[in-house]
Design an enzyme around this catalytic site. Sequence first.
Site, PDB file in Angstrom:
ATOM      1  N   GLY A 522      37.535  32.062  34.805  1.00 17.27           N
ATOM      2  CA  GLY A 522      38.380  31.915  35.987  1.00 17.27           C
ATOM      3  C   GLY A 522      37.678  32.358  37.250  1.00 17.27           C
ATOM      4  NE  ARG A 523      33.809  29.284  39.617  1.00 17.81           N
ATOM      5  CZ  ARG A 523      32.632  29.717  39.207  1.00 17.81           C
ATOM      6  NH1 ARG A 523      32.149  30.848  39.658  1.00 17.81           N
ATOM      7  NH2 ARG A 523      31.934  29.031  38.331  1.00 17.81           N
ATOM      8  N   GLY A 524      38.863  33.753  41.025  1.00 17.31           N
ATOM      9  CA  GLY A 524      40.049  34.130  41.780  1.00 17.31           C
ATOM     10  C   GLY A 524      39.685  34.862  43.033  1.00 17.31           C
ATOM     11  N   GLY A 527      36.524  37.350  43.296  1.00 13.21           N
ATOM     12  CA  GLY A 527      35.571  37.487  42.215  1.00 13.21           C
ATOM     13  C   GLY A 527      35.695  36.423  41.143  1.00 13.21           C
ATOM     14  CB  THR A 528      33.318  34.964  38.947  1.00 12.84           C
ATOM     15  OG1 THR A 528      32.949  34.486  40.238  1.00 12.84           O
ATOM     16  CG2 THR A 528      33.285  33.827  37.964  1.00 12.84           C
ATOM     17  CB  VAL A 529      37.725  36.146  35.397  1.00 13.97           C
ATOM     18  CG1 VAL A 529      38.161  36.995  34.224  1.00 13.97           C
ATOM     19  CG2 VAL A 529      38.507  36.504  36.649  1.00 13.97           C
ATOM     20  CE  LYS A 543      38.918  39.096  40.584  1.00 15.96           C
ATOM     21  NZ  LYS A 543      40.246  38.696  40.985  1.00 15.96           N
ATOM     22  CG  ASP A 635      46.928  35.353  45.458  1.00 13.70           C
ATOM     23  OD1 ASP A 635      47.634  34.373  45.786  1.00 13.70           O
ATOM     24  OD2 ASP A 635      45.733  35.253  45.133  1.00 13.70           O
TER      25      ASP A 635
END
Length: 798
Positions: A522-524, A527-529, A543, A635
């Site tokens: 995931g990308r949130g 940051g990137t997970v 993350k 969010d």
Amino acid sequence: MDISIFFLLLCLLQTLSLSSSNTLDTLRGTSLSVEKPSDKLVSENGEFSAGFFPVGDNAFCFAILLNKSSTPTVVWMANRDEPVNGRGSVLSIFADGQLILTNSLGIAIWTTKAADLTSLEVTNLQLQLQNTGNLVLHNSKGIVIWQSFDSPSDSLLPQQALTMMSSLISRKSQDDYSSGNYKLFFDNDNVLRLLFQGPTMSSLYWPDPWLTDPGQAGRSMYNTSRLALLHDLGYFESSDNFQFNATDFGVVTHRRLTLDPDGNLRLYSLQKMNGSWDWVVTWQAFSDPCRIHGICGPNSLCSYDPVSGRRCTCLQGFKLKDQTDWSYGCEPEFSIPCNHTDESSFVQLARAEFYGSDMFFHQNVTFQFCQEQCLNRCDCNGFQYNYNEGSGYYNCYPKYLLMSGHQSPNFVGDFYLRLPKAGLFYSKIPDDEFKLQCSANLSKQIIRTYENKTVKLLLWFATAVGGMEVTCVLLVWLFLLRTSKHPNPDPTSQGYLLTTKFKRFTFDELRKATRGFKEVIGRGAGGTVYKGVLPDQRVAAIKRLDEANQGEAEFLAEVSTIGMLNHMYLIEMWGYCAEGKHKLLVYEYMEHGSLAENISSNALDWKKRFEIAVGTAKGLAYLHEECLEWVLHCDVKPQNILLDSNFQPKVADFGLSKLVSRSMNDHSSFSRMRGTRGYMAPEWIYNLPITSKVDVYSYGIVLLEMVTGKSPSGIHTSDSGETREHKRLVTLVKEYINIGTATRKSWIEEIIDPMMFGKYDKVKMELLVKVALQCVAEDRDERPSMNQVVEMLIGHED
Ligand SMILES: *[C@@H]1O[C@H](CO)[C@@H](O)[C@H](O)[C@H]1NC(C)=O
Ligand SMILES: *[C@@H]1O[C@H](CO)[C@@H](O)[C@H](O)[C@H]1NC(C)=O
Ligand SMILES: *[C@@H]1O[C@H](CO)[C@@H](O)[C@H](O)[C@H]1NC(C)=O
Ligand SMILES: *[C@@H]1O[C@H](CO)[C@@H](O)[C@H](O)[C@H]1NC(C)=O
Ligand SMILES: *[C@@H]1O[C@H](CO)[C@@H](O)[C@H](O)[C@H]1NC(C)=O
Ligand SMILES: *[C@@H]1O[C@H](CO)[C@@H](O)[C@H](O)[C@H]1NC(C)=O
Ligand SMILES: *[C@@H]1O[C@H](CO)[C@@H](O)[C@H](O)[C@H]1NC(C)=O
Ligand SMILES: *[C@@H]1O[C@H](CO)[C@@H](O)[C@H](O)[C@H]1NC(C)=O
Ligand SMILES: *[C@@H]1O[C@H](CO)[C@@H](O)[C@H](O)[C@H]1NC(C)=O
């Protein structure tokens, strides 16, 4: 030049390390520094130690601890209300006979009184921790200049006298050592008393305040020596004639008399149980804790059950004032129009009593009369109407304040609460009384940040003229300045942060766990997970934050707060890594991915959707209200609602936005826009104050999305290719409802997600839509709180 300084420093370093590597009971003319855990005094018998004790993240107090109990017990603290930070803080003996605790800026935080130099010789000063737990500063002739026994914190040790000059002050809570609301002291009439000093009022509660003559409680007012002493064998005596024996009187062990955070005075004995030494209560002032004043604050009722313990509840028509502290009590949700006597009425609270604050008092009067007395006064909030058995008639006590209320089956008499007529229909919020329970564990974080080094440098140079001692400290600091340029990888340097479940990982560990950050899940925001397998074989979502310019101290502070949040509908954080620019967060891994990925598949039937709605609401309600720290998510969207193997939701990515505490939710800290288009509340756009209601709004959009299957941002929309604004989703739903109501046709059929193939509970889906529309109200004050959302959704289930 440089080299000579270096050698000077080197030689100083040597003298310092010689003098401070002691675990002696006596300190002679030097100082104890916060950086060295070994810098402490230990009593000769090895049972007490004095040194810097961590009370929060990078926050330390100088304290005396009893080491023999299974977890060390703090028996005394110097600077309990002003912790110092973990670098550069020192306790020093000054030549004039003063002990001075300075923080990293060199500012004195705590000092003892300077010795009287005319009558005392202050050569060869020694600070000694005695076997009794007394820290004593004396001169070469053994004359005591200062001792910790003269200024107790919240505990008395055997042989430590309580005098007219000293008092015990409770701590705030079990984990918060700062001064609380309760005090044990000798009053002006020589009687030993307990006092509640709350935010809005104070009141004496021991001995029983209704005994106008202390003699009735067996106390004497005539001995002016004002001295109380706990003896080694468990006998306590005070000059006002008060005395008691511990239940284990005669046993030789450690004891302490402590004024606990709940206002009860208790005597504890250290007893060996199953191989470990633990404190056991061997006497206490109150068996019914509800008789302690102020414990639930104004406008509340305390009730006590020996099994379930004490419980505070707000009176009908009142709501909790400060979610973090019951001592602020409850505030009315109504106002009584004063000149309309016929517009208020009374609610009976059986067997309830409020202490004090009587406007006046009438003997032998009828209920009618008493009620009229109260109605005639604007400031009367209710009245006590009690039957007096001795005299055989009723007494009437109208009250202007409702303080120290408690309810007990043994109490004879009722209280009649004044409410506006409409107020009779107030419904009680059932779980109000439990809201604060977590505050006992999640005490307010104390964080001391490192000061600006330029300022520090200047200050230090200004004070560096002060001889050897100061130079030594300067040296330590210069030394630290050099080492601090390299991030300290030692995990114990932030040791207080670590709990058993929540751990600090090294960057290497996490790189291995993710096989070099291979599998992106995931990308949130920020940051990137990655998916990873931890050394203990747990599968984790890791993350990696984009290069955050946040300092390490702030990062650790936020992380430790997030790490403490624990709720079945929140994703669990297992740990973190902070090494220089590498900042990572380690979470539990969710097999089923996010709600976003599953929402348009037929995997989610109406039941699961409803459960996800309720669970998400509960998770957000916990973030908003239940614990001390007030966390806004900022969010909320389907991508941040993850699903476990039973399709139970877990809210993720919370706490990454700034944490706000209730007292300072000033919107200036939210200068940057947050959130995701389509889910963002109008406040962001119109630059209005940001409150928890922004999450409520986003949650409302998520509900609509779950029912209709239509995404507000148009990514998953099954409509024509054009992008749909969330406004249009809301408007769309409203239009269908209007048309449906006008034509008396079912509107839910028109808007429900076609993926449900017509299989759904109409009532529940309609409820979701109704709640959703309340949540997306333009005016944030019209939106319900997350707690109210939970009630609306659950209330329906029954
Ligand atoms: C407590 O005392 C024991 C024995 O004297 C010692 O081994 C231990 O390290 C001490 N613990 C602390 C926290 O000082
Ligand atoms: C007053 O109290 C002190 C301390 O408890 C005691 O030693 C003394 O005898 C008392 N004096 C009188 C007159 O009772
Ligand atoms: C405490 O115990 C001792 C010894 O049994 C006795 O003499 C004394 O009266 C007791 N005091 C109280 C207050 O019970
Ligand atoms: C000590 O052990 C006994 C039995 O082994 C148990 O009943 C008791 O609860 C234990 N006490 C504590 C404090 O753990
Ligand atoms: C009650 O007080 C309000 C404001 O003080 C006043 O406007 C109103 O006329 C009063 N009503 C009566 C019935 O006296
Ligand atoms: C209480 O008041 C009633 C009626 O006024 C009177 O008859 C009665 O004697 C009073 N009782 C006492 C104890 O004063
Ligand atoms: C607080 O912590 C204690 C022990 O750590 C635990 O037994 C208790 O359930 C906790 N209370 C709450 C409300 O979480
Ligand atoms: C430290 O303070 C000085 C003067 O107040 C300021 O110029 C400097 O930018 C500050 N440094 C940091 C790192 O905040
Ligand atoms: C939910 O989404 C995840 C992630 O895409 C996927 O692996 C899973 O199969 C989906 N569940 C169902 C039942 O479709």
